[in-house]
Design a protein around this motif. Structure first.
Motif, PDB file in Angstrom:
ATOM      1  N   PRO A  17     -49.451  26.265  36.090  1.00  0.00           N
ATOM      2  CA  PRO A  17     -48.768  27.542  35.889  1.00  0.00           C
ATOM      3  C   PRO A  17     -49.003  28.179  34.530  1.00  0.00           C
ATOM      4  N   THR A  18     -49.763  27.513  33.638  1.00  0.00           N
ATOM      5  CA  THR A  18     -49.901  28.037  32.272  1.00  0.00           C
ATOM      6  C   THR A  18     -51.358  28.200  31.850  1.00  0.00           C
ATOM      7  N   GLY A  19     -52.239  28.475  32.818  1.00  0.00           N
ATOM      8  CA  GLY A  19     -53.619  28.813  32.473  1.00  0.00           C
ATOM      9  C   GLY A  19     -54.615  27.676  32.475  1.00  0.00           C
ATOM     10  N   GLN A  20     -54.199  26.479  32.901  1.00  0.00           N
ATOM     11  CA  GLN A  20     -55.123  25.354  32.983  1.00  0.00           C
ATOM     12  C   GLN A  20     -55.318  24.931  34.439  1.00  0.00           C
ATOM     13  N   GLY A  21     -56.451  24.317  34.693  1.00  0.00           N
ATOM     14  CA  GLY A  21     -56.738  23.779  36.012  1.00  0.00           C
ATOM     15  C   GLY A  21     -57.595  22.537  35.888  1.00  0.00           C
ATOM     16  N   ILE A  22     -57.686  21.791  36.981  1.00  0.00           N
ATOM     17  CA  ILE A  22     -58.507  20.587  37.024  1.00  0.00           C
ATOM     18  C   ILE A  22     -59.287  20.571  38.330  1.00  0.00           C
ATOM     19  N   THR A  23     -60.585  20.312  38.220  1.00  0.00           N
ATOM     20  CA  THR A  23     -61.413  20.040  39.386  1.00  0.00           C
ATOM     21  C   THR A  23     -61.714  18.545  39.399  1.00  0.00           C
ATOM     22  N   SER A  24     -61.256  17.858  40.451  1.00  0.00           N
ATOM     23  CA  SER A  24     -61.405  16.407  40.574  1.00  0.00           C
ATOM     24  C   SER A  24     -62.291  16.095  41.772  1.00  0.00           C
ATOM     25  N   THR A  25     -63.268  15.213  41.570  1.00  0.00           N
ATOM     26  CA  THR A  25     -64.261  14.955  42.607  1.00  0.00           C
ATOM     27  C   THR A  25     -64.552  13.470  42.736  1.00  0.00           C
ATOM     28  N   VAL A  26     -64.528  12.985  43.970  1.00  0.00           N
ATOM     29  CA  VAL A  26     -65.087  11.671  44.268  1.00  0.00           C
ATOM     30  C   VAL A  26     -66.566  11.883  44.577  1.00  0.00           C
ATOM     31  N   LEU A  27     -67.412  11.180  43.848  1.00  0.00           N
ATOM     32  CA  LEU A  27     -68.860  11.345  43.968  1.00  0.00           C
ATOM     33  C   LEU A  27     -69.426  10.354  44.981  1.00  0.00           C
ATOM     34  N   HIS A  28     -70.339  10.838  45.816  1.00  0.00           N
ATOM     35  CA  HIS A  28     -70.937  10.015  46.867  1.00  0.00           C
ATOM     36  C   HIS A  28     -72.459  10.117  46.838  1.00  0.00           C
ATOM     37  N   ASP A  29     -73.112   9.074  47.351  1.00  0.00           N
ATOM     38  CA  ASP A  29     -74.478   9.186  47.841  1.00  0.00           C
ATOM     39  C   ASP A  29     -74.465   8.711  49.289  1.00  0.00           C
ATOM     40  N   ALA A  30     -75.618   8.530  49.897  1.00  0.00           N
ATOM     41  CA  ALA A  30     -75.671   8.204  51.321  1.00  0.00           C
ATOM     42  C   ALA A  30     -75.009   6.873  51.644  1.00  0.00           C
ATOM     43  N   GLU A  31     -74.896   5.982  50.647  1.00  0.00           N
ATOM     44  CA  GLU A  31     -74.320   4.658  50.887  1.00  0.00           C
ATOM     45  C   GLU A  31     -72.814   4.619  50.695  1.00  0.00           C
ATOM     46  N   GLY A  32     -72.233   5.706  50.145  1.00  0.00           N
ATOM     47  CA  GLY A  32     -70.801   5.731  49.930  1.00  0.00           C
ATOM     48  C   GLY A  32     -70.448   6.236  48.545  1.00  0.00           C
ATOM     49  N   PRO A  33     -69.198   6.037  48.095  1.00  0.00           N
ATOM     50  CA  PRO A  33     -68.781   6.522  46.779  1.00  0.00           C
ATOM     51  C   PRO A  33     -69.545   5.833  45.648  1.00  0.00           C
ATOM     52  N   THR A  57     -61.263  18.417  44.940  1.00  0.00           N
ATOM     53  CA  THR A  57     -59.960  19.061  44.977  1.00  0.00           C
ATOM     54  C   THR A  57     -59.771  19.846  43.683  1.00  0.00           C
ATOM     55  N   VAL A  58     -59.326  21.096  43.788  1.00  0.00           N
ATOM     56  CA  VAL A  58     -59.090  21.952  42.628  1.00  0.00           C
ATOM     57  C   VAL A  58     -57.594  22.267  42.543  1.00  0.00           C
ATOM     58  N   THR A  59     -57.028  22.046  41.364  1.00  0.00           N
ATOM     59  CA  THR A  59     -55.610  22.316  41.120  1.00  0.00           C
ATOM     60  C   THR A  59     -55.479  23.305  39.975  1.00  0.00           C
ATOM     61  N   PHE A  60     -54.669  24.356  40.159  1.00  0.00           N
ATOM     62  CA  PHE A  60     -54.333  25.289  39.088  1.00  0.00           C
ATOM     63  C   PHE A  60     -52.891  25.035  38.660  1.00  0.00           C
ATOM     64  N   GLY A  77     -68.572   7.052  42.189  1.00  0.00           N
ATOM     65  CA  GLY A  77     -67.759   7.265  40.997  1.00  0.00           C
ATOM     66  C   GLY A  77     -66.896   8.509  41.124  1.00  0.00           C
ATOM     67  N   HIS A  78     -66.482   9.043  39.964  1.00  0.00           N
ATOM     68  CA  HIS A  78     -65.589  10.195  39.912  1.00  0.00           C
ATOM     69  C   HIS A  78     -66.055  11.179  38.843  1.00  0.00           C
ATOM     70  N   ALA A  79     -65.700  12.445  39.041  1.00  0.00           N
ATOM     71  CA  ALA A  79     -65.959  13.491  38.051  1.00  0.00           C
ATOM     72  C   ALA A  79     -64.697  14.309  37.863  1.00  0.00           C
ATOM     73  N   GLN A  80     -64.462  14.728  36.616  1.00  0.00           N
ATOM     74  CA  GLN A  80     -63.324  15.574  36.287  1.00  0.00           C
ATOM     75  C   GLN A  80     -63.801  16.749  35.433  1.00  0.00           C
ATOM     76  N   GLN A  81     -63.234  17.926  35.684  1.00  0.00           N
ATOM     77  CA  GLN A  81     -63.535  19.125  34.896  1.00  0.00           C
ATOM     78  C   GLN A  81     -62.222  19.822  34.562  1.00  0.00           C
ATOM     79  N   ASN A 120     -67.119  22.607  40.824  1.00  0.00           N
ATOM     80  CA  ASN A 120     -66.128  23.639  40.517  1.00  0.00           C
ATOM     81  C   ASN A 120     -66.351  24.924  41.301  1.00  0.00           C
ATOM     82  N   GLY A 121     -67.489  25.038  41.987  1.00  0.00           N
ATOM     83  CA  GLY A 121     -67.754  26.252  42.751  1.00  0.00           C
ATOM     84  C   GLY A 121     -67.642  26.120  44.250  1.00  0.00           C
ATOM     85  N   ILE A 122     -67.483  24.886  44.753  1.00  0.00           N
ATOM     86  CA  ILE A 122     -67.477  24.724  46.208  1.00  0.00           C
ATOM     87  C   ILE A 122     -66.083  24.816  46.812  1.00  0.00           C
TER      88      ILE A 122
END
Length: 264
Positions: A235-251, A230-233, A253-257, A194-196
């Protein structure tokens, strides 16, 4: 800030955060990212204490959801873990983090029995450019706090508003004197997402997350956490941070905030 740990153990269930765990929105609070890793570490210890535990036995953590219930003061915390739904192939655990006796984080983890599905594995995207080929980015130019200062952040390209892909690592131990699993160390960096990829300056807008949910299709490894974010805001005060998680071998999983967005 490149030696030491995020936490020091007090006893079996209690931990003291160090200055390295200091938050970004408030440096007198804990950043949630290392606390999330600490909760997974406590789950690992809970599982290891069972009579039938072993290095290659038992179910695999496949989803964990964290609900942040209140202020994460930079004070001693206690973590309690219990089994809500036992089972040989599917199991549900709950972990609660308390500060000053008050629950501040509640996490639920689904563990699934492992099996060999190599023959049907597929569907994930390709690997990211390895971190060794990238330059470090001073994330502390955007965010304050001991946690952010402890990180090595290597974006694949110049961070853009609402869109960044980067590798994150740290030289610090999660808990002083205790060996954290690769999974706990990996998850200890995921909330950084959420900070990058900030859409707006954190000096003008607040957009803290009130939860973090991680789904894994395989166990991550290595010392780097890859965040394709990817961060989406709305229009009514909510947002979503969506992330595809990787290590050196590839994806892996996923994270949502979910974010609460409001002007300062």
């Amino acid at each position: 800030m490149n030696t030491g740990s995020y936490y020091e153990p007090i006893d079996e269930h209690r931990y003291k955060p160090t200055a390295h765990a200091g938050g970004a929105w408030d440096t007198d609070e804990q950043h949630f990212s290392p606390l999330g890793g600490l909760i997974v570490h406590a789950i690992d210890r809970h599982l290891a204490a069972r009579p039938d535990s072993g290095p290659d036995s038992g179910p695999v953590l496949s989803r964990i959801s964290f609900d942040i219930l209140g202020r994460l003061a930079l004070d001693e915390c206690e973590i309690r873990v219990e089994t809500l739904r036992p089972g040989r192939t599917i199991e549900l655990l709950e972990a609660v983090a308390l500060i000053a006796g008050r629950p501040v984080v509640r996490a639920r983890a689904w563990l699934l029995a492992p099996g060999d599905t190599t023959a049907v594995a597929g569907g994930a995207e390709g690997r990211l450019t390895p971190p060794q080929a990238l330059k470090s980015w001073q994330m502390s130019d955007v965010w304050p706090g001991g946690y952010i200062a402890s990180l090595d952040v290597r974006p694949l390209a110049e961070p853009q508003p609402g869109r960044t892909t980067a590798w994150i690592s740290t030289p610090l131990d999660l808990v002083a004197g205790q060996t954290a699993s690769p999974l706990a160390s990996y998850i200890a960096l995921v909330d950084t997402a959420n900070g990058i990829a900030v859409r707006e300056s954190p000096t003008a807008w607040m957009f803290p997350n009130v939860d973090l949910t991680i789904h894994l299709h395989r166990r991550p490894g290595g010392r780097w956490t890859g965040l394709d974010t990817t961060v989406t805001f709305g229009p009514t005060g909510q947002g979503i941070t969506s992330t595809v998680l990787h290590d050196a071998e590839g994806p892996v999983g996923h994270a949502q905030q979910i974010l609460t967005v409001r002007p300062l």
